[in-house]
Enzyme design. Structure first.
Site, PDB file in Angstrom:
ATOM      1  N   CYS A  22       0.829  -1.206   0.000  1.00  0.00           N
ATOM      2  CA  CYS A  22       0.000   0.000   0.000  1.00  0.00           C
ATOM      3  C   CYS A  22       0.864   1.256   0.000  1.00  0.00           C
ATOM      4  CB  CYS A  22      -0.947   0.109   1.213  1.00  0.00           C
ATOM      5  SG  CYS A  22      -1.945  -1.352   1.444  1.00  0.00           S
ATOM      6  N   ASN A  31      -0.846   1.415   6.069  1.00  0.00           N
ATOM      7  CA  ASN A  31      -0.056   0.440   5.310  1.00  0.00           C
ATOM      8  C   ASN A  31       0.539  -0.519   6.321  1.00  0.00           C
ATOM      9  OD1 ASN A  31       1.800  -0.873   3.634  1.00  0.00           O
ATOM     10  ND2 ASN A  31       3.317   0.752   3.817  1.00  0.00           N
ATOM     11  N   GLY A  32       0.224  -1.817   6.208  1.00  0.00           N
ATOM     12  CA  GLY A  32       0.751  -2.793   7.164  1.00  0.00           C
ATOM     13  C   GLY A  32      -0.329  -3.770   7.580  1.00  0.00           C
ATOM     14  N   HIS A  58      16.436 -34.978 -15.279  1.00  0.00           N
ATOM     15  CA  HIS A  58      15.898 -35.625 -14.080  1.00  0.00           C
ATOM     16  C   HIS A  58      14.402 -35.349 -13.925  1.00  0.00           C
ATOM     17  CE1 HIS A  58      19.887 -36.823 -12.814  1.00  0.00           C
ATOM     18  NE2 HIS A  58      20.301 -35.593 -13.118  1.00  0.00           N
TER      19      HIS A  58
END
Ligand code: M6R
Length: 614
Positions: free
Chosen positions: A2, A101-102, A510
């Site tokens: 954000c 933001n967070g 492989h």
């Protein structure tokens, strides 16, 4: 992630906030919103799902007047990306508005408590809990906004950068940070606030980088006041920005990503300036010189990073083991931080991060620091969190990288890591003098060699169109170019949404060889080097199964080019430096395939530039 922006001053806030959101859109773009207090004292909030352009359309016929406001562009964590969950969020009485933001980890518990006191919730976000708590605290404790923010944050577990507006206090913004970045810009009779300096640079070059647990009060006519959440007073440290406005514009390119790819000759020149000294036959990295003993005594180097930066770390493993003869472990930060790793006091931990804010990398170095390891970081964003908590480091100085797909930051990270490997090797006496001098010479010629490769842009754009049909790609490389196979695949998948895998070329037999058919493009980095013959055999194996072969070879190569459907030649250089060159055509290939598929190159779906959440 954000992006958050704030403004208080004499100008109209809305255009400044919108421009700021566009600059921060790289941080997230699933919804956007703005809150403004107009001169009549009304607190208006407008929000829209989608990019900032949608918000602008939505607000076209609304009252967007006011000299104070906050705005947000979102990358959803809690709650789906829709209009209701977009920020800003009102408090219960609509007196307060918040952007965040967070992540608030204990939001569910806090929400329950507030509901018992009659608070109702409009959104399913963690953020709304914060604004409700601030309001609740204002009312029950009879305190001012700043104190209410402070008391609230003392009860919060998680990461945040927040800004709060109070309708009853229309001359003030209160903001705080912990774990998510926040910068204050100081203009004449005005203040700015943003997740990074890009929305601010146009108006002022005086900034304050807030520290974790700082709360700032921005009030018109007064100096910014900073306290901590435990109420200690702090003296703001004002720094001068080095960024320029032109670095934030596309400069005639259709996308930031293309601009950033083309900037690489110049960005690497800048990265090496004053460090690679051909006349004096030496490389000088001050972060290394000042802490030489830590490197020389290190029994092990641990490199920690995410995504593209992790790929740069993998290249460093080859270089450090070759030149410095020290064991190196390269760790995904997200795994390292939770693995209960064994860390010794004499370990050197190198963190690599363009943004300097990646949450997992930040947590990984905090953990290593607690165990007493020496932390060296290689970051691009000056003043960001990772360099700030590191013991030493080296900035890459490539200017703002705005395209979500990392390009110029990557080549500068690799360059910095090779320089560091050579510094350690020289000091330890583990690299032959002649080889050191040759690589030094070759390093100084890297920018002009990249320019040569960029001349092939039109041809790459041309043949890229033939691959828009592909559902899958395989990228193969060996040694120093194995991480480039991973990086080429990552670039393609993140911006074109084509599934792509990178493998060490010999691993193909492989398992992945089963995927090869005439529908499968296989990109092989087959530059000259000590595993060249081996990779030629790997190409034969693909050819025998009718795979479409795209190769990156060294100029003058005829063997591999004859076996390829499409071949891109890059100039000869020291083997350890080939990744810096071989990645360029792969950046261009990914870019042109994405453009041909009409993808949103600079802001691909679901991604954000700066990953500040786990
Ligand atoms: O800012 P950082 O270098 O710490 O970011 C790490 C990754 O998120 C980043 O490299 C990501 O993988 C890029 N989008 C890749 O192009």
């Amino acid at each position: 992630m954000c992006g958050i922006v704030g403004y208080i001053g004499k100008k109209e806030a809305y255009p400044i906030l919108i421009k700021g959101l566009h600059r921060l859109e790289y941080r997230g773009y699933d919804s956007a919103g703005v809150a403004l207090i107009n001169t009549q004292g009304n607190l208006n909030i407008y929000k829209a799902k989608g990019k900032v352009a949608e918000l602008e359309k939505f607000a076209e016929d609304k009252d967007v007047s006011g000299h104070i406001g906050i705005a947000h562009t979102r990358w959803a964590t809690h709650g789906e990306p829709n209009q209701v969950n977009a920020h800003p969020h009102f408090s219960e009485s609509e007196q307060l508005a918040i952007i965040h933001n967070g992540i608030i980890e204990n939001y569910a518990l806090l929400k329950q408590g507030l509901m018992k006191h009659g608070y109702t919730f409009r959104s399913t976000t963690d953020t709304e809990v914060l604004v409700q708590m601030i309001e609740y605290t204002q009312h029950t404790s009879k305190v001012d906004l700043k104190t209410a923010v402070q008391l609230t944050l003392n009860q919060v577990v998680g990461a945040y950068a927040i800004a709060v507006l109070d309708k009853n206090n229309p001359n003030t913004i209160v903001a705080a940070r912990k774990g998510s970045p926040l910068v204050v810009g100081i203009g004449k009779d005005e203040f700015f606030l943003a997740s990074d300096a890009t929305p601010i640079v146009e108006y002022t070059d005086s900034v304050i980088y807030l520290e974790d647990e700082d709360i700032v009060t921005l009030e018109l006519g007064k100096e910014p006041i900073i306290t901590t959440i435990s109420n200690a007073q702090k003296t703001p440290e004002i720094k001068t920005l080095e960024m320029t406005l032109s670095q934030l514009e596309k400069g005639g390119y259709p996308h930031f990503m293309l601009k950033e790819i083309f900037e690489q000759p110049q960005t690497l020149e800048t990265s090496m300036r004053g460090r690679v000294n051909v006349d004096q036959n030496n490389i000088a990295l001050s972060g290394f010189i000042d802490n030489k003993e830590r490197f020389l005594n290190a029994q092990r180097i641990i490199i920690t990073a995410c995504g593209t930066s992790w790929h740069a770390g993998l290249i460093a493993m080859y270089a450090m083991e070759e030149f410095a003869k020290v064991p190196v472990e390269v760790e995904y930060s997200s795994e390292f931080r939770y693995r209960k790793p064994v860390i010794h006091k004499n370990d050197v931990v190198i963190a690599i991060s363009q943004s300097g804010e990646t949450a997992d990398t930040l947590a990984a170095i905090k953990l290593a620091k607690e165990e007493g390891a020496f932390i060296f970081s290689i970051c691009n964003v000056v003043g960001s969190s990772i360099p700030r908590i590191s013991d030493s480091g080296c900035y890459t100085h490539v200017g703002p990288e705005i395209g979500v797909a990392s390009t110029k930051a990557f080549t500068a990270q690799v360059t910095a890591l090779i320089m560091l490997s050579l510094c350690i090797g020289k000091e330890k006496g583990t690299i032959p003098e002649e080889q050191y001098l040759q690589i030094l010479q070759d390093l100084s010629k890297i920018p002009e060699k990249i320019t040569e490769i960029l001349h092939q842009n039109d041809r790459i754009a041309d043949f890229a169109k033939t691959f828009t049909y592909a559902q899958n790609f395989i990228y193969l490389g060996r040694g120093y170019n194995y991480p480039i196979a991973l990086e080429g695949a990552l670039k393609l998948k993140e911006i074109s949404y084509i599934h792509a895998e990178g493998y060490p070329a010999a691993e193909m037999k492989h398992g992945p060889i089963a995927l090869i058919s005439q529908e499968m493009p296989v990109v092989v980095i087959a530059t000259r080097g000590h595993t060249y013959d081996k990779i030629v055999s790997n190409i034969q194996e693909v050819k025998a199964r009718n795979g479409k072969i795209i190769t990156i070879v060294t100029e003058g190569d005829t063997l591999v080019s004859q076996m390829s459907d499409y071949c891109i030649a890059i100039p000869e250089t020291a083997e350890c430096l080939t990744p810096i060159l071989s990645v360029i055509p792969l950046q261009l290939l990914a870019y042109h395939i994405a453009v041909a598929k009409d993808r949103d190159v600079d802001q691909p779906r679901n991604l954000a530039k700066s990953v500040t959440v786990e």
